[in-house]
Design a protein around this motif. Structure first.
Motif: not given
Length: 185
Positions: A134-152
């Motif tokens: 699907t390529g790349r999409i930017r998703v708002p984090t809502g202020g949460n810490e996000v680490k590499g490999g995490d799923r939205a």
């Protein structure tokens, strides 16, 4: 007293996408804009709808959109000359003019979005999800810490309807928020 929750839908004709977005505009509101070449997440903060990296929103290119908070959702579909049909979804108590009644079956269901977070592209407000399909999409984090490999995850409330024979089926869903997890899925 019933603990049932019901979906209420208001329909608005001939609104622009900007006017539809205003129906749910409050700090922290999220949206997904569908443009000819991509789907684009947006957030409402400090009185403005913004995309990742300060990107300007090309409202005239949007042909479909959904905007949501934990309590409300607005759907918009372009019809003609910049105007479209809008549905505003919220919860109502039994007898609040909602017909037909659609009962909620849960408020913390979630669907994974495609891709995994790319640590190098993650910032305090946005995380880049990447997937070869699907390529790349930017998703708002809502202020949460996000680490590499995490799923939205896109959270939703599902509403059911029941026929005269007691058979239940899904009548609609209403998005409530986005979260991140290290769960595999």
């Amino acid at each position: 007293m019933s603990d049932r929750r019901y979906l209420h839908v208001d329909v608005h004709d001939d609104l622009t996408v900007e006017r539809a977005a205003d129906l749910v505009a409050s700090d922290g509101a999220l949206g997904v804009l569908y443009l000819p070449a991509e789907a684009l997440f947006v957030t409402f903060q400090d009185g403005l709808w913004t995309a990742a990296e300060g990107r300007t929103i090309a409202w005239t290119e949007v042909f479909e959109a959904v905007f949501f908070t934990p309590d409300r959702q607005v759907r918009w579909v372009h019809r003609d000359k910049g105007a479209g049909d809008t549905a505003e979804l919220s919860e109502a108590g039994e007898g609040d003019g909602t017909a037909p009644f659609r009962e909620s079956i849960g408020d913390d269901e979630a669907r994974f979005l495609w891709g995994r977070a790319v640590a190098a592209d993650s910032t305090a407000r946005w995380a880049a999800l990447d997937d070869a399909r699907t390529g790349r999409i930017r998703v708002p984090t809502g202020g949460n810490e996000v680490k590499g490999g995490d799923r939205a995850r896109l959270h939703q409330v599902t509403y059911l309807t029941e026929d005269d024979h007691g058979n239940r089926s899904v009548a609609d869903v209403r998005y409530t928020r986005v979260s991140f997890t290290s769960e595999k899925g």
